[in-house]
Scaffold this motif. Structure first.
Motif, PDB file in Angstrom:
ATOM      1  N   ILE A 142       0.841  -1.198   0.000  1.00 14.53           N
ATOM      2  CA  ILE A 142       0.000   0.000   0.000  1.00 14.53           C
ATOM      3  C   ILE A 142       0.874   1.244   0.000  1.00 14.53           C
ATOM      4  CG2 ILE A 142      -1.669   1.332   1.354  1.00 14.53           C
ATOM      5  CD1 ILE A 142      -2.760  -1.374   2.385  1.00 14.53           C
ATOM      6  N   SER A 143       1.888   1.231   0.852  1.00 12.49           N
ATOM      7  CA  SER A 143       2.782   2.380   0.989  1.00 12.49           C
ATOM      8  C   SER A 143       3.557   2.644  -0.297  1.00 12.49           C
ATOM      9  CB  SER A 143       3.747   2.118   2.147  1.00 12.49           C
ATOM     10  OG  SER A 143       4.481   3.272   2.463  1.00 12.49           O
ATOM     11  N   PHE A 144       4.121   1.604  -0.903  1.00 15.25           N
ATOM     12  CA  PHE A 144       4.895   1.763  -2.133  1.00 15.25           C
ATOM     13  C   PHE A 144       4.000   2.228  -3.288  1.00 15.25           C
ATOM     14  CE2 PHE A 144       8.754  -1.223  -1.288  1.00 15.25           C
ATOM     15  CZ  PHE A 144       9.104  -0.411  -0.225  1.00 15.25           C
ATOM     16  N   THR A 145       2.770   1.744  -3.311  1.00 17.13           N
ATOM     17  CA  THR A 145       1.868   2.150  -4.386  1.00 17.13           C
ATOM     18  C   THR A 145       1.573   3.641  -4.291  1.00 17.13           C
ATOM     19  OG1 THR A 145       0.871  -0.047  -4.412  1.00 17.13           O
ATOM     20  CG2 THR A 145      -0.353   1.711  -5.481  1.00 17.13           C
ATOM     21  N   SER A 277       6.902   0.588   6.585  1.00 11.22           N
ATOM     22  CA  SER A 277       7.799   0.016   7.598  1.00 11.22           C
ATOM     23  C   SER A 277       7.511   0.606   8.974  1.00 11.22           C
ATOM     24  CB  SER A 277       9.260   0.278   7.210  1.00 11.22           C
ATOM     25  OG  SER A 277       9.576  -0.355   5.989  1.00 11.22           O
ATOM     26  N   LEU A 278       7.220   1.913   9.008  1.00  9.13           N
ATOM     27  CA  LEU A 278       6.879   2.549  10.284  1.00  9.13           C
ATOM     28  C   LEU A 278       5.588   1.975  10.857  1.00  9.13           C
ATOM     29  CD1 LEU A 278       7.722   6.294   9.482  1.00  9.13           C
ATOM     30  CD2 LEU A 278       9.027   4.714  10.915  1.00  9.13           C
ATOM     31  N   ILE A 279       4.595   1.715   9.972  1.00 10.82           N
ATOM     32  CA  ILE A 279       3.337   1.120  10.428  1.00 10.82           C
ATOM     33  C   ILE A 279       3.591  -0.275  10.993  1.00 10.82           C
ATOM     34  CG2 ILE A 279       1.108   0.213   9.644  1.00 10.82           C
ATOM     35  CD1 ILE A 279       1.020   2.557   7.655  1.00 10.82           C
ATOM     36  N   SER A 280       4.421  -1.054  10.299  1.00 10.46           N
ATOM     37  CA  SER A 280       4.729  -2.408  10.770  1.00 10.46           C
ATOM     38  C   SER A 280       5.415  -2.381  12.134  1.00 10.46           C
ATOM     39  CB  SER A 280       5.634  -3.128   9.763  1.00 10.46           C
ATOM     40  OG  SER A 280       4.984  -3.285   8.519  1.00 10.46           O
ATOM     41  N   LYS A 286      -0.546   4.911  15.916  1.00 13.24           N
ATOM     42  CA  LYS A 286       0.486   5.915  16.219  1.00 13.24           C
ATOM     43  C   LYS A 286       0.875   6.712  14.979  1.00 13.24           C
ATOM     44  CE  LYS A 286       2.464   3.519  20.208  1.00 13.24           C
ATOM     45  NZ  LYS A 286       3.657   2.851  20.783  1.00 13.24           N
ATOM     46  N   ILE A 287       0.913   6.042  13.830  1.00 14.70           N
ATOM     47  CA  ILE A 287       1.269   6.747  12.590  1.00 14.70           C
ATOM     48  C   ILE A 287       0.155   7.715  12.204  1.00 14.70           C
ATOM     49  CG2 ILE A 287       1.801   6.448  10.140  1.00 14.70           C
ATOM     50  CD1 ILE A 287       3.996   5.545  12.166  1.00 14.70           C
ATOM     51  N   GLY A 325      -1.524  10.024   7.876  1.00  7.32           N
ATOM     52  CA  GLY A 325      -2.915   9.794   8.272  1.00  7.32           C
ATOM     53  C   GLY A 325      -3.640   8.866   7.326  1.00  7.32           C
ATOM     54  N   PHE A 326      -3.475   9.080   6.020  1.00  2.78           N
ATOM     55  CA  PHE A 326      -4.239   8.313   5.031  1.00  2.78           C
ATOM     56  C   PHE A 326      -3.712   6.885   4.888  1.00  2.78           C
ATOM     57  CE2 PHE A 326      -5.365   7.271   0.551  1.00  2.78           C
ATOM     58  CZ  PHE A 326      -6.742   7.309   0.703  1.00  2.78           C
ATOM     59  N   ILE A 327      -2.382   6.714   4.812  1.00  4.05           N
ATOM     60  CA  ILE A 327      -1.835   5.366   4.679  1.00  4.05           C
ATOM     61  C   ILE A 327      -2.083   4.556   5.949  1.00  4.05           C
ATOM     62  CG2 ILE A 327       0.264   4.001   4.377  1.00  4.05           C
ATOM     63  CD1 ILE A 327       1.339   6.116   2.550  1.00  4.05           C
ATOM     64  N   GLY A 328      -1.908   5.194   7.097  1.00  2.74           N
ATOM     65  CA  GLY A 328      -2.191   4.506   8.353  1.00  2.74           C
ATOM     66  C   GLY A 328      -3.637   4.045   8.429  1.00  2.74           C
ATOM     67  N   ALA A 329      -4.567   4.919   8.024  1.00  2.00           N
ATOM     68  CA  ALA A 329      -5.989   4.578   8.061  1.00  2.00           C
ATOM     69  C   ALA A 329      -6.331   3.505   7.036  1.00  2.00           C
ATOM     70  CB  ALA A 329      -6.826   5.832   7.818  1.00  2.00           C
ATOM     71  N   THR A 330      -5.712   3.570   5.854  1.00  2.30           N
ATOM     72  CA  THR A 330      -5.952   2.552   4.826  1.00  2.30           C
ATOM     73  C   THR A 330      -5.507   1.179   5.318  1.00  2.30           C
ATOM     74  OG1 THR A 330      -5.695   4.145   3.015  1.00  2.30           O
ATOM     75  CG2 THR A 330      -5.403   1.828   2.468  1.00  2.30           C
ATOM     76  N   ASN A 331      -4.340   1.129   5.964  1.00  5.56           N
ATOM     77  CA  ASN A 331      -3.860  -0.155   6.475  1.00  5.56           C
ATOM     78  C   ASN A 331      -4.737  -0.651   7.622  1.00  5.56           C
ATOM     79  OD1 ASN A 331      -1.572  -2.209   6.408  1.00  5.56           O
ATOM     80  ND2 ASN A 331      -1.582  -1.636   8.563  1.00  5.56           N
ATOM     81  N   MET A 332      -5.170   0.257   8.498  1.00  6.53           N
ATOM     82  CA  MET A 332      -6.052  -0.137   9.597  1.00  6.53           C
ATOM     83  C   MET A 332      -7.353  -0.729   9.069  1.00  6.53           C
ATOM     84  SD  MET A 332      -7.714   2.207  12.646  1.00  6.53           S
ATOM     85  CE  MET A 332      -6.182   2.499  13.530  1.00  6.53           C
TER      86      MET A 332
END
Length: 402
Positions: A142-145, A277-280, A286-287, A325-332
């Motif tokens: 998700i992050s790389f995309t 990586s930070l999310i992992s 937190k992210i 905010g957006f990547i963290g929420a997408t992964n959540m």
């Protein structure tokens, strides 16, 4: 056995690479539309209050098509969905050229509606990337995309500068023509995708009972993820959409405005190469919190002054805050959905994001025309506080269950 596993790995890598290429190319019009929507709108609009209407219509079209597009992809597959999006963007660019040649404000709004539908479609690249890789790789996928959008950040403003006067003396028409060309080029990586399924629903075990959508949306983690994604995106649009108009109104040139938007979009996508990586390591919550904090600081700097440095720093922090905010929420959201729930709930997620973004775009136009740039920035802060409240609620709910 090892050969088949290796072949699967190679197919995954190829599909993931093609998704990155497709997203990078088809995302290039996005920063161009940020600049074009307000400037071309101001040139053709019958009233000052309507200058940002093309951008608002673009957001509204995205809101209306987010859920149908997700359902379409669920039935017919990501590949056909992305090709439909590329075709829609090409038509939108052609309509933009027509609008400027014939000075028609309403067909310009129609052009932006088409491109808004296309952009919401391209937003599903992040989910497509998560589906073609292993579960352990999903946060990074998700992050790389989203990180591949860095190409858009670098190319978009450059394409705008070099193409805007292509049909001189008709300003900006060349940029809309460039959007059509880019959309056609971007369809080639999509055509090469080798996805086995015809639709996402084919991956679902039909014997399992699917939970009602309303029940899924009431899950605290799902609700909080959608809330934080929507507010992160909405605050970004609220401050970003009127930036070119605000800067030109403060005496800066459209080229300077374009450069600020360039660095804003770079800040949106460049951190994506390590956000996963930070999310992992630290977790989605937190992210997201870090992202919301940066959105607050961005608004505060915009309130502090209208110097060129204020615009640069504020918009760069706005991009960084959106990214976290957006990547963290997408992964959540992704980690709290079952495969059979994804197409419908992802559609609901992107519909709400588009709704909040549409309201933010309309609101920014009213605020900047009736009040000031500072009024736009002040409005962003209570919105961010609502997202913080959602995260606190989720944290307390998790503790009470534990």
């Amino acid at each position: 056995m090892s050969k088949s596993v290796n072949m699967a790995d190679q197919t995954q890598k190829l599909n993931f690479s093609l998704i990155l290429f497709g997203n990078a190319i088809l995302g290039t019009p996005m920063p161009m539309l940020i600049i074009l929507g307000g400037l071309a709108g101001a040139m053709l609009s019958p009233a000052n209050e309507l200058a940002i209407l093309p951008v608002s219509v673009q957001m509204l079209a995205g809101m209306l098509t987010a859920a149908p597009m997700s359902v379409f992809m669920g039935k017919y597959g990501r590949k056909l969905g992305f090709l439909l999006g590329a075709s829609t963007a090409a038509v939108g660019g052609a309509l933009g050229v027509y609008s400027l040649f014939y000075e028609n404000f309403y067909t310009l709004c129609l052009a932006h509606a088409a491109m808004g539908s296309a952009l919401i479609c391209f937003g599903y690249f992040r989910f497509a990337a998560a589906e073609v890789v292993s579960e352990a790789w999903r946060p990074k996928a998700i992050s790389f995309t989203l990180g591949s959008g860095l190409v858009a950040a670098l190319l978009g403003p450059e394409v705008f500068v070099y193409s805007k006067d292509f049909f001189s003396p008709i300003p900006f028409a060349g940029a809309y023509g460039a959007i059509t060309a880019i959309s056609l080029i971007g369809s080639f990586p999509i055509l090469a995708l080798g996805l086995r399924e015809t639709g996402i629903h084919n991956q679902v075990d039909k014997s399992k009972e699917v939970a009602p959508v309303g029940e899924v949306l009431r899950r605290p983690a799902v609700f909080t993820a959608i809330l934080c994604a929507a507010i992160s995106f909405g605050v970004m649009v609220l401050l970003m959409a009127p930036t070119p108009l605000a800067m030109v109104g403060c005496g800066f040139t459209d080229v300077q405005a374009g450069d600020v938007i360039r660095w804003h979009v770079i800040a949106m996508f460049a951190p994506s190469f390590f956000t996963g990586s930070l999310i992992s390591r630290f977790g989605s919550g937190k992210i997201i919190s870090c992202g919301l904090l940066m959105l607050c600081v961005s608004a505060a700097i915009a309130i502090a002054g209208i110097e060129l440095s204020n615009f640069y720093v504020s918009l760069i922090l706005l991009g960084l805050g959106w990214n976290f905010g957006f990547i963290g929420a997408t992964n959540m959201l992704n980690e709290n959905l079952n495969p059979d729930e994804r197409s419908v709930v992802q559609g609901a997620n992107d519909t709400l994001i588009a709704l909040v973004s549409t309201l933010a775009s309309f609101g920014s136009g009213i605020l900047i025309s009736s009040f000031s740039w500072m009024a736009v920035a002040v409005t962003a802060i209570p919105l961010v506080l609502i997202a913080f409240a959602g995260l606190i609620f989720l944290r307390q709910r998790v503790r009470s269950v534990a």
